[in-house]
Design an enzyme around this catalytic site. Structure first.
Site, PDB file in Angstrom:
ATOM      1  N   LYS A 210       0.868  -1.177   0.000  1.00 45.44           N
ATOM      2  CA  LYS A 210       0.000   0.000   0.000  1.00 45.44           C
ATOM      3  C   LYS A 210       0.901   1.221   0.000  1.00 45.44           C
ATOM      4  O   LYS A 210       1.978   1.198   0.604  1.00 45.44           O
ATOM      5  CB  LYS A 210      -0.898   0.025   1.246  1.00 45.44           C
ATOM      6  CG  LYS A 210      -1.931  -1.081   1.305  1.00 45.44           C
ATOM      7  CD  LYS A 210      -2.790  -0.921   2.540  1.00 45.44           C
ATOM      8  CE  LYS A 210      -3.810  -2.044   2.653  1.00 45.44           C
ATOM      9  NZ  LYS A 210      -4.633  -1.919   3.884  1.00 45.44           N
TER      10      LYS A 210
ATOM     11  N   HIS B 166       0.627   5.765   3.720  1.00 44.07           N
ATOM     12  CA  HIS B 166      -0.537   6.548   4.130  1.00 44.07           C
ATOM     13  C   HIS B 166      -0.099   7.669   5.064  1.00 44.07           C
ATOM     14  O   HIS B 166       0.792   7.502   5.884  1.00 44.07           O
ATOM     15  CB  HIS B 166      -1.546   5.623   4.830  1.00 44.07           C
ATOM     16  CG  HIS B 166      -2.899   6.226   4.982  1.00 44.07           C
ATOM     17  ND1 HIS B 166      -3.192   7.166   5.934  1.00 44.07           N
ATOM     18  CD2 HIS B 166      -4.042   6.027   4.282  1.00 44.07           C
ATOM     19  CE1 HIS B 166      -4.474   7.513   5.826  1.00 44.07           C
ATOM     20  NE2 HIS B 166      -5.003   6.835   4.831  1.00 44.07           N
TER      21      HIS B 166
ATOM     22  N   HIS C 211       0.548   7.338   8.833  1.00 45.24           N
ATOM     23  CA  HIS C 211       1.803   6.854   9.411  1.00 45.24           C
ATOM     24  C   HIS C 211       2.827   7.976   9.615  1.00 45.24           C
ATOM     25  O   HIS C 211       3.914   7.732  10.121  1.00 45.24           O
ATOM     26  CB  HIS C 211       2.411   5.756   8.528  1.00 45.24           C
ATOM     27  CG  HIS C 211       1.616   4.484   8.531  1.00 45.24           C
ATOM     28  ND1 HIS C 211       1.700   3.563   9.559  1.00 45.24           N
ATOM     29  CD2 HIS C 211       0.722   4.003   7.655  1.00 45.24           C
ATOM     30  CE1 HIS C 211       0.885   2.560   9.295  1.00 45.24           C
ATOM     31  NE2 HIS C 211       0.281   2.800   8.155  1.00 45.24           N
TER      32      HIS C 211
END
Length: 576
Positions: free
Chosen positions: A136, A139, A142
């Protein structure tokens, strides 16, 4: 050089009170600088020195008697008393000489070599932070874990600890079953080569939507996960490919933030050891099997399982907490750390409470050296294009806005690499906006507020550092250590040096609570004092002796400012 003055004050007070100087030493505190009026340098709340209880009148009398017996000497030039607090003003030329000599002598160790800070235990500190989910894109959720963990690692390292930085990737679990099962249907090797994480993200969204409607897709995902758990070569090969591509992409983002890791670990490292954990829990009669076939650990006192932690699914596969238990035990044995810090958002508070309880039930003695530093959520990090979920977009936005601001500002200096400068200033803006408040609090990010060049912002700190750095181009005799302290008796210089006296106390409090806001507030205060001094203590046009002393003074401020910024994770810029 606060420790020199604290020691001298403690020894004189010790002689009068008959109390050991060591007991008094940590009760001597630097006085916060008052911007509008002169203030004392140190203070003691006399009541804190004594163990015996007494009323206010008793201590008032005791303090007055102490004041009457203290004498002015080569270190202390004046005493005072206010509301039960004894104050000390130190010899001004000595203040100038001692503080500036200590900064020059210690450099990046200034504040950390103090007796106050050196009391902190030293050893190996393991910090686990960032921890994105592979396959992924990184994001924005994080971001906080990444910059807070980096700050803690920097702080511990500056304090003399050996620090081991671990990125514990989310690289196992049912989501990879979904991705593995879905890639054959929705994936493309060509798209994977051109933009790996974006394509894997798209595949995951499609397969996740399909699994909600199609039971067959859900079963395929579970089957792929079982293959992974059992070590099927084909499934593991695909998973390894996804993992490697993910780490490559993450490394690019970390480089922009100036962050490196000693180890990229992950849940996958503990897929086999997590079954050893289940065996260990069974052997100690801690693992209980429910009627549904799941394995749980009872966390209550009376054994009614009203509070429990599930560590095994009914099909025998392990969960996130099982792998976390395995990871903690492995690190205890492998690294023999002195402390381990986990940095995650506050939604995982219960998870870590359960983790530490289970480790204690397994009689792991190092569990008391494990700590969970948690933080709140951040909102408002949208770009001009709309909602954003990826950290790269936020970094691009910060850089873009700073480039525009720099282009509009008449005072901007020409830099060799404007984009790199804008990147460093943008990262500073993100970090300071994040670190100004209590870590556990949620907050709303505001782009306009974060990127202001005045006020308590990362841009202001960078601007102040660049301004101080530019002064050093006037310094032709910086190798000459000696300077005249009499040239630095102006109120702005004294107030700034008093503030520099407090640095070790701020470091002490920051180390104790692992809250960056104390250091941020201190650096902002230093920046504002530096700018006041810059406006009134001119270098150009001053007599050579005065100019030389002032350049020493401004360089001392720059050194401490840069040190503090680096601990926060900010790379100081020399021009902007």
């Amino acid at each position: 050089m606060a420790c020199y003055f604290r020691r001298a004050i403690a020894e004189q007070v010790s002689q009068v009170l008959g109390v050991p100087a060591e007991k008094i030493l940590h009760r001597v505190h630097a006085v916060p600088v008052h911007r509008k009026r002169p203030s004392a340098d140190f203070q003691i709340f006399v009541k804190s020195v004594f163990d015996d209880p007494g009323d206010a009148a008793f201590y008032q009398e005791k303090t007055q008697k102490l004041l009457d017996k203290l004498v002015v000497d080569s270190v202390v030039s004046e005493f005072g008393l206010a509301r039960g607090i004894l104050t000390f003003k130190v010899n001004r030329p000595l203040l100038v000489k001692k503080v500036m000599h200590k900064i020059r002598q210690d450099g990046c160790r200034y504040g950390f070599s103090s007796e106050l800070v050196s009391d902190f235990p030293k050893g190996l500190t393991l910090v686990e932070y960032s921890s994105p989910n592979i396959a992924k894109k990184f994001h924005v959720g994080h971001l906080r874990s990444t910059i807070i963990g980096n700050f803690i690692a920097n702080l511990k390292e500056a304090a003399g600890n050996k620090v081991f930085r671990v990125n514990y990737l989310g690289d196992w679990g049912l989501q990879f079953g979904l991705l593995g099962a879905g890639f054959s249907k929705f994936g493309s090797e060509d798209k994977l080569k051109s933009n790996a994480l974006q394509h894997l993200f798209e595949v995951y969204v499609k397969v996740n939507a399909a699994a909600e409607k199609d039971e067959e897709m859900k079963r395929s995902a579970q089957e792929f996960m079982r293959k992974l758990e059992s070590g099927d070569p084909q499934a593991l090969s695909l998973w390894t490919h996804f993992r490697g591509l993910s780490i490559e992409e993450y490394a690019k983002v970390y480089k922009r933030l100036g962050i490196e890791f000693d180890e990229y670990a992950g849940e996958s490292f503990y897929r086999e050891k997590s079954h050893d954990v289940l065996d260990l829990l069974r052997s100690k009669n801690i693992l209980k099997i429910t009627n549904e076939g799941t394995g749980v650990v009872d966390l209550t006192e009376n054994g009614d399982q009203s509070a429990h932690s599930t560590v095994m699914r009914s099909d025998g596969t392990t969960l996130y907490i099982t792998r976390d238990i395995a990871a903690a035990i492995d690190r205890m044995e492998k690294y023999n750390f002195d402390e381990m810090v986990y940095v995650t958002d506050k939604s995982q508070q219960t998870h870590f409470l359960n983790l530490f309880k289970i480790l204690k039930m397994l009689e792991k003695d190092k569990v008391d050296r494990c700590q969970h530093v948690m933080f709140g959520r951040v909102q408002g990090m949208q770009t001009r294009r709309g909602d954003v979920i990826f950290l790269e977009d936020v970094l691009d936005e910060a850089r873009s806005r700073m480039l525009q601001n720099m282009a509009k500002t008449d005072t901007s200096k020409t830099t060799e690499n404007p984009e790199d400068t804008a990147e460093k200033i943008g990262v500073a803006a993100l970090i300071i906006q994040d670190f100004k408040g209590q870590l556990q609090a949620d907050y709303r990010f505001n782009w306009d507020e974060a990127l202001q060049s005045c006020g308590d912002t990362g841009v202001f700190l960078q601007y102040t550092h660049a301004r101080l750095q530019s002064l050093l181009t006037l310094w032709n005799t910086r190798e000459e250590e000696d300077f005249s302290a009499s040239c630095l008796q102006d109120p702005p210089a004294i107030a700034t040096l008093q503030h520099l006296l407090r640095y070790d106390e701020v470091i002490y409090k920051t180390l104790k609570e692992l809250q960056p806001r104390y250091l941020v507030a201190y650096l902002m205060g230093l920046g504002h004092l530096a700018n006041v001094a810059h406006h009134s203590l001119h270098v150009k046009g001053s007599a050579p002796e005065v100019a030389h002393a002032r350049l020493h003074f401004f360089n001392s401020i720059r050194v401490v400012l840069a040190n503090g910024m680096k601990i926060l994770g900010i790379t100081p810029v020399d021009k902007m």
